[in-house]
Design a protein around this motif. Sequence first.
Motif, PDB file in Angstrom:
ATOM      1  N   SER A 164       0.685  -1.345   0.003  1.00 40.26           N
ATOM      2  CA  SER A 164       0.063  -0.111  -0.337  1.00 40.26           C
ATOM      3  C   SER A 164       0.399   1.249  -0.119  1.00 40.26           C
ATOM      4  N   LEU A 165       2.088   0.926   1.048  1.00 36.52           N
ATOM      5  CA  LEU A 165       2.012   2.818   0.421  1.00 36.52           C
ATOM      6  C   LEU A 165       3.524   2.724  -0.620  1.00 36.52           C
ATOM      7  N   LEU A 166       3.705   1.615  -1.423  1.00 37.55           N
ATOM      8  CA  LEU A 166       4.189   1.849  -2.769  1.00 37.55           C
ATOM      9  C   LEU A 166       3.312   2.140  -3.431  1.00 37.55           C
ATOM     10  N   SER A 167       2.461   1.607  -3.242  1.00 36.81           N
ATOM     11  CA  SER A 167       1.401   2.345  -4.392  1.00 36.81           C
ATOM     12  C   SER A 167       0.960   3.895  -3.958  1.00 36.81           C
ATOM     13  N   GLN A 168       1.181   4.063  -2.653  1.00 34.10           N
ATOM     14  CA  GLN A 168       0.793   5.943  -2.441  1.00 34.10           C
ATOM     15  C   GLN A 168       2.517   6.447  -2.900  1.00 34.10           C
ATOM     16  N   GLY A 169       2.837   5.937  -3.687  1.00 37.37           N
ATOM     17  CA  GLY A 169       4.994   6.781  -3.770  1.00 37.37           C
ATOM     18  C   GLY A 169       5.225   6.573  -2.934  1.00 37.37           C
ATOM     19  N   VAL A 170       5.495   6.283  -1.617  1.00 39.59           N
ATOM     20  CA  VAL A 170       6.373   6.098  -1.400  1.00 39.59           C
ATOM     21  C   VAL A 170       7.716   5.330  -1.614  1.00 39.59           C
ATOM     22  N   LEU A 171       9.004   6.240  -1.325  1.00 41.88           N
ATOM     23  CA  LEU A 171      10.151   5.331  -2.075  1.00 41.88           C
ATOM     24  C   LEU A 171      10.257   4.269  -1.133  1.00 41.88           C
ATOM     25  N   GLN A 172      10.572   2.898  -1.402  1.00 33.02           N
ATOM     26  CA  GLN A 172      11.077   2.255  -0.606  1.00 33.02           C
ATOM     27  C   GLN A 172      12.053   2.288   0.254  1.00 33.02           C
ATOM     28  N   LYS A 173      13.289   3.134   0.355  1.00 36.64           N
ATOM     29  CA  LYS A 173      14.214   3.372   0.807  1.00 36.64           C
ATOM     30  C   LYS A 173      13.513   4.248   1.988  1.00 36.64           C
ATOM     31  N   ASN A 174      12.315   5.312   2.366  1.00 41.28           N
ATOM     32  CA  ASN A 174      11.665   5.437   3.024  1.00 41.28           C
ATOM     33  C   ASN A 174      10.596   5.006   3.136  1.00 41.28           C
ATOM     34  N   ILE A 175      10.641   3.698   3.413  1.00 37.72           N
ATOM     35  CA  ILE A 175       9.241   2.880   4.530  1.00 37.72           C
ATOM     36  C   ILE A 175       9.894   2.699   5.801  1.00 37.72           C
ATOM     37  N   PRO A 176      10.694   2.569   5.917  1.00 39.21           N
ATOM     38  CA  PRO A 176      11.156   2.625   7.271  1.00 39.21           C
ATOM     39  C   PRO A 176      11.159   3.364   8.547  1.00 39.21           C
ATOM     40  N   VAL A 177      11.047   4.765   7.835  1.00 37.67           N
ATOM     41  CA  VAL A 177      10.199   6.574   8.531  1.00 37.67           C
ATOM     42  C   VAL A 177       8.749   6.124   8.551  1.00 37.67           C
ATOM     43  N   TYR A 178       8.187   5.188   7.952  1.00 39.98           N
ATOM     44  CA  TYR A 178       6.625   4.974   8.137  1.00 39.98           C
ATOM     45  C   TYR A 178       6.430   4.132   9.415  1.00 39.98           C
ATOM     46  N   LEU A 179       6.882   3.035   8.485  1.00 36.45           N
ATOM     47  CA  LEU A 179       6.975   1.986  10.466  1.00 36.45           C
ATOM     48  C   LEU A 179       7.206   2.381  11.473  1.00 36.45           C
ATOM     49  N   SER A 207       9.058  -6.798 -10.410  1.00 34.69           N
ATOM     50  CA  SER A 207       9.393  -5.752 -10.422  1.00 34.69           C
ATOM     51  C   SER A 207       8.349  -5.348  -8.870  1.00 34.69           C
ATOM     52  N   ASN A 208       8.827  -3.968  -8.087  1.00 36.23           N
ATOM     53  CA  ASN A 208       7.751  -3.843  -7.056  1.00 36.23           C
ATOM     54  C   ASN A 208       6.599  -2.542  -7.328  1.00 36.23           C
ATOM     55  N   GLU A 209       6.728  -2.011  -9.083  1.00 39.84           N
ATOM     56  CA  GLU A 209       5.669  -1.734  -9.546  1.00 39.84           C
ATOM     57  C   GLU A 209       4.615  -2.953 -10.292  1.00 39.84           C
ATOM     58  N   GLN A 210       5.506  -4.274 -10.649  1.00 38.73           N
ATOM     59  CA  GLN A 210       3.781  -5.343 -11.164  1.00 38.73           C
ATOM     60  C   GLN A 210       3.789  -5.508  -9.881  1.00 38.73           C
ATOM     61  N   LEU A 211       4.547  -5.990  -8.796  1.00 36.40           N
ATOM     62  CA  LEU A 211       3.859  -6.231  -7.459  1.00 36.40           C
ATOM     63  C   LEU A 211       2.381  -5.528  -6.925  1.00 36.40           C
ATOM     64  N   VAL A 212       2.864  -3.900  -6.961  1.00 38.45           N
ATOM     65  CA  VAL A 212       2.023  -3.449  -7.109  1.00 38.45           C
ATOM     66  C   VAL A 212       0.453  -3.640  -7.539  1.00 38.45           C
ATOM     67  N   ALA A 213       0.672  -3.025  -9.091  1.00 36.80           N
ATOM     68  CA  ALA A 213      -0.748  -3.666  -9.872  1.00 36.80           C
ATOM     69  C   ALA A 213      -0.930  -4.937  -9.744  1.00 36.80           C
ATOM     70  N   CYS A 215      -1.870  -6.586  -7.043  1.00 37.00           N
ATOM     71  CA  CYS A 215      -2.449  -5.946  -5.694  1.00 37.00           C
ATOM     72  C   CYS A 215      -3.558  -5.811  -5.359  1.00 37.00           C
ATOM     73  N   LYS A 216      -3.576  -4.955  -6.975  1.00 39.44           N
ATOM     74  CA  LYS A 216      -4.242  -3.913  -7.307  1.00 39.44           C
ATOM     75  C   LYS A 216      -5.176  -4.745  -7.925  1.00 39.44           C
ATOM     76  N   ASP A 217      -5.404  -5.561  -8.923  1.00 37.60           N
ATOM     77  CA  ASP A 217      -5.722  -6.012  -9.740  1.00 37.60           C
ATOM     78  C   ASP A 217      -6.381  -7.165  -8.272  1.00 37.60           C
ATOM     79  N   LEU A 218      -5.627  -8.019  -8.060  1.00 39.99           N
ATOM     80  CA  LEU A 218      -6.846  -8.875  -6.732  1.00 39.99           C
ATOM     81  C   LEU A 218      -8.124  -8.475  -5.771  1.00 39.99           C
ATOM     82  N   GLY A 219      -7.419  -6.750  -5.415  1.00 35.82           N
ATOM     83  CA  GLY A 219      -8.147  -5.898  -5.284  1.00 35.82           C
ATOM     84  C   GLY A 219      -8.026  -6.342  -3.375  1.00 35.82           C
ATOM     85  N   ILE A 220      -7.010  -6.235  -3.189  1.00 39.91           N
ATOM     86  CA  ILE A 220      -6.493  -6.073  -1.770  1.00 39.91           C
ATOM     87  C   ILE A 220      -5.379  -4.889  -1.756  1.00 39.91           C
ATOM     88  N   ILE A 221      -5.503  -4.054  -1.933  1.00 34.59           N
ATOM     89  CA  ILE A 221      -5.523  -2.680  -2.045  1.00 34.59           C
ATOM     90  C   ILE A 221      -6.139  -1.567  -3.072  1.00 34.59           C
TER      91      ILE A 221
END
Length: 221
Positions: A164-179, A207-213, A215-221
């Motif tokens: 979900s964070l990736l889908s919101q445009g949060v860079l992977q390197k910045n995710i630790p701050v949110y967590l 890729s992370n982009e494919q992972l986001v896509a 999960c969106k297709d599955l409807g879980i995010i």
Amino acid sequence: MFKKILIAEDHESSSISVQKTLEDLTISNADYVYYCDDALAKIQKSIREDDPYDLLITDLSFEEDHHIQKIKDGKELIKTIKQLQPSLKIIVFSAEHRSGIVDNLFNEYGINGFVRKARNDSKELKRAIASTYANEDYLSLDLKQEVKKLNNYEFSTYDITLVSLLSQGVLQKNIPVYLQNNDIKPNSLSSIEKKLNSMKEDLQITSNEQLVAFCKDLGII
């Protein structure tokens, strides 16, 4: 076969298709409504008169118009009706195709069948009605395969948070701050990278982009 059926469908063309299907099955006692509030009123009246419906066929999406509605979609309608008449059989007839949402309808909302609006949906609806009458859940083969794919990987709350964070445009390197700010662990960059790579490997995604896509297709995010 079912004796009394209620159809909640706001598109006239789909309503006519359902009507033709019921005629083919020689089911004559069917009521049609265009709004969720009207469907609820019909259910309540049938219970009061001790003449309840055997089956509800409903869409998920209902377009808003000048008629103000308390119940705005099929999910809310199903949830409300299940509280009034838990034994009522329910088939969802919808254009929805995301396997995560379809799976949730069976597991969380207790529906008995799902038919996707598409080519040959009349045949699918006949099979769904017959299966539901025989106390068997019904899901078309193509959607079964998608739901199986979803269930082959158990998405944790942590997994969904990362994607979900990736889908919101949060860079992977910045995710630790949110967590860290939300006291979610593990929250180190190495742990996050390891988890995302593990998910991509298990799901055969590169890729992370494919992972986001995905999960969106599955409807879980």
